[in-house]
Design a protein around this motif. Structure first.
Motif, mmCIF file in Angstrom:
data_model
loop_
_atom_site.group_PDB
_atom_site.id
_atom_site.type_symbol
_atom_site.label_atom_id
_atom_site.label_comp_id
_atom_site.label_asym_id
_atom_site.label_seq_id
_atom_site.Cartn_x
_atom_site.Cartn_y
_atom_site.Cartn_z
ATOM 1 N N SER A 21 0.825 -1.205 0.000
ATOM 2 C CA SER A 21 0.000 0.000 0.000
ATOM 3 C C SER A 21 0.862 1.258 0.000
ATOM 4 O O SER A 21 0.556 2.231 -0.706
ATOM 5 C CB SER A 21 -0.927 0.004 1.220
ATOM 6 N N GLY A 22 1.925 1.228 0.796
ATOM 7 C CA GLY A 22 2.839 2.373 0.806
ATOM 8 C C GLY A 22 3.478 2.590 -0.546
ATOM 9 O O GLY A 22 3.577 3.735 -1.034
ATOM 10 N N TRP A 23 3.922 1.503 -1.174
ATOM 11 C CA TRP A 23 4.517 1.616 -2.514
ATOM 12 C C TRP A 23 3.498 2.151 -3.522
ATOM 13 O O TRP A 23 3.795 3.074 -4.297
ATOM 14 C CB TRP A 23 5.022 0.253 -2.976
ATOM 15 N N ALA A 24 2.293 1.592 -3.508
ATOM 16 C CA ALA A 24 1.261 2.022 -4.459
ATOM 17 C C ALA A 24 0.886 3.483 -4.234
ATOM 18 O O ALA A 24 0.664 4.238 -5.200
ATOM 19 C CB ALA A 24 0.030 1.131 -4.318
ATOM 20 N N ALA A 25 0.821 3.892 -2.970
ATOM 21 C CA ALA A 25 0.471 5.283 -2.669
ATOM 22 C C ALA A 25 1.515 6.247 -3.212
ATOM 23 O O ALA A 25 1.181 7.330 -3.711
ATOM 24 C CB ALA A 25 0.317 5.451 -1.159
ATOM 25 N N MET A 26 2.782 5.846 -3.116
ATOM 26 C CA MET A 26 3.854 6.682 -3.673
ATOM 27 C C MET A 26 3.713 6.776 -5.179
ATOM 28 O O MET A 26 3.852 7.851 -5.769
ATOM 29 C CB MET A 26 5.217 6.097 -3.301
ATOM 30 N N GLN A 27 3.469 5.663 -5.810
ATOM 31 C CA GLN A 27 3.354 5.643 -7.275
ATOM 32 C C GLN A 27 2.153 6.476 -7.743
ATOM 33 O O GLN A 27 2.205 7.155 -8.767
ATOM 34 C CB GLN A 27 3.190 4.206 -7.764
ATOM 35 N N LEU A 28 1.053 6.391 -6.997
ATOM 36 C CA LEU A 28 -0.196 7.051 -7.391
ATOM 37 C C LEU A 28 -0.313 8.459 -6.812
ATOM 38 O O LEU A 28 -1.270 9.181 -7.152
ATOM 39 C CB LEU A 28 -1.387 6.220 -6.927
ATOM 40 N N ASN A 29 0.625 8.809 -5.934
ATOM 41 C CA ASN A 29 0.536 10.094 -5.224
ATOM 42 C C ASN A 29 -0.830 10.207 -4.543
ATOM 43 O O ASN A 29 -1.571 11.195 -4.699
ATOM 44 C CB ASN A 29 0.751 11.265 -6.180
ATOM 45 N N ILE A 91 4.049 2.203 7.445
ATOM 46 C CA ILE A 91 3.980 2.893 6.144
ATOM 47 C C ILE A 91 4.657 4.254 6.216
ATOM 48 O O ILE A 91 5.428 4.629 5.321
ATOM 49 C CB ILE A 91 2.510 3.041 5.704
ATOM 50 N N VAL A 92 4.377 4.990 7.279
ATOM 51 C CA VAL A 92 4.967 6.331 7.414
ATOM 52 C C VAL A 92 6.488 6.233 7.517
ATOM 53 O O VAL A 92 7.219 7.071 6.977
ATOM 54 C CB VAL A 92 4.372 7.051 8.635
ATOM 55 N N ALA A 93 6.984 5.191 8.202
ATOM 56 C CA ALA A 93 8.433 5.020 8.328
ATOM 57 C C ALA A 93 9.077 4.742 6.972
ATOM 58 O O ALA A 93 10.169 5.231 6.671
ATOM 59 C CB ALA A 93 8.738 3.874 9.295
ATOM 60 N N ALA A 94 8.395 3.960 6.144
ATOM 61 C CA ALA A 94 8.951 3.600 4.833
ATOM 62 C C ALA A 94 8.701 4.682 3.791
ATOM 63 O O ALA A 94 9.524 4.905 2.900
ATOM 64 C CB ALA A 94 8.342 2.276 4.361
ATOM 65 N N GLN A 95 7.538 5.349 3.891
ATOM 66 C CA GLN A 95 7.153 6.371 2.905
ATOM 67 C C GLN A 95 6.687 7.611 3.667
ATOM 68 O O GLN A 95 5.475 7.849 3.809
ATOM 69 C CB GLN A 95 6.027 5.839 1.993
ATOM 70 N N PRO A 96 7.608 8.433 4.144
ATOM 71 C CA PRO A 96 7.229 9.558 5.014
ATOM 72 C C PRO A 96 6.274 10.556 4.373
ATOM 73 O O PRO A 96 5.536 11.242 5.087
ATOM 74 C CB PRO A 96 8.592 10.221 5.316
ATOM 75 N N SER A 97 6.268 10.641 3.059
ATOM 76 C CA SER A 97 5.415 11.640 2.400
ATOM 77 C C SER A 97 3.979 11.149 2.198
ATOM 78 O O SER A 97 3.111 11.929 1.781
ATOM 79 C CB SER A 97 6.022 12.030 1.044
#
Length: 284
Positions: A21-29, A91-97
């Motif tokens: 989910s974290g990866w997908a959220a980054m990709q999809l902004n 998720i926040v630790a891996a993808q802070p944004s």
């Protein structure tokens, strides 16, 4: 359709669902909504013990059973909150944004996802829920219902997830396959990943010609594309290609009547998902 909805249930796949989910959220902004549903069949809000009255049952025993069930539901609710907090922290630790919110419901998973579908850009769910996590190739009891019911893309993850670097589209030339291509092209989810466009066909030359024509649209969209034609039984051929080329993620249409899409109908759905060793992105 803005959120990545991640289905959290405390199974071994919970970490993989969080990571995906974290990866997908980054990709999809896009933000992530972590969803935990306390199944109403396992933890009912009101107990009906009328059938236990009589035949020697004691009222105080029924009262204790009601109290015990109530405590179990409360503890399960509390456990779910901690699971959501842990997943949010991960998720926040891996993808802070990435913005992460949590949502807990008491009810039915499919019904809850339908309520949330209007705001869903992608649903991420583990192949095995908590009840089947120790069965190697079993799938969760709700998974097939979720896949059949929802219209939005569904990312099915296994026990572990690593960020993919290459994905495979199982193409069969059907209208659904072309829709899948369009959705891949128009979505930022898989941008930056190497694309393998694969057909399973006994007619090599015809399949290659068809693949070449559709590969151009992917190339124009910025994808690095490799085309291939495999022969033989569909599932076996796709799995062999995936292993030989270290494919990290498979993209397929979810329903239809062609040789490939038949694998996502009825028992074939269960078979394909249960056999896969990599995440499956199901598009409709």
């Amino acid at each position: 359709m803005t959120n990545v909805i991640a289905c959290i249930d405390g199974s071994k796949a919970t970490r993989a669902v969080s990571d995906a989910s974290g990866w997908a959220a980054m990709q999809l902004n896009a933000p992530v909504t972590l969803l935990h549903v306390l199944d109403k069949s396992a933890y009912p809000t009101e107990l009906n013990l009328s059938g236990n009255i009589g035949l020697g049952s004691r009222e105080h025993l029924l009262a204790e059973m009601v109290e015990l069930e109530g405590r179990m539901s409360k503890l399960a609710l509390e456990e779910g909150k901690y699971m959501l907090q842990d997943a949010q922290t991960s998720i926040v630790a891996a993808q802070p944004s990435v913005t992460v919110q949590t949502l807990q419901r008491h009810g039915d998973l499919v019904e809850t996802l339908l309520e949330q579908e209007a705001d869903a850009r992608l649903v991420v769910i583990g192949r095995q829920g908590e009840q089947h996590q120790d069965q190697a190739q079993a799938i969760g009891s709700h998974l097939e219902s979720v896949i059949r019911t929802l219209k939005q893309p569904i990312l099915v993850v296994m026990a572990d997830f690593t960020m993919p670097s290459r994905f495979m589209i199982a193409y069969d030339g059907s209208a659904t396959s072309k829709t899948v291509l369009e959705r891949v092209i128009n979505s930022p989810l898989l941008k930056g990943l190497a694309c393998h466009l694969v057909m399973v066909s006994d007619n090599q030359s015809q399949a290659l010609t068809e693949l070449t024509s559709v590969a151009d649209s992917l190339t124009e969209a910025g994808f690095e594309v490799t085309t291939a034609v495999c022969q033989g039984e569909v599932q076996t051929a796709l799995e062999a290609y995936q292993l030989a080329h270290q494919i990290d993620l498979m993209v397929m249409g979810a329903y239809g009547h062609s040789r490939i899409r038949e694998f996502f109908v009825g028992s074939n759905t269960t078979r394909m998902i249960s056999k896969s060793h990599i995440p499956l992105l199901l598009l409709r």
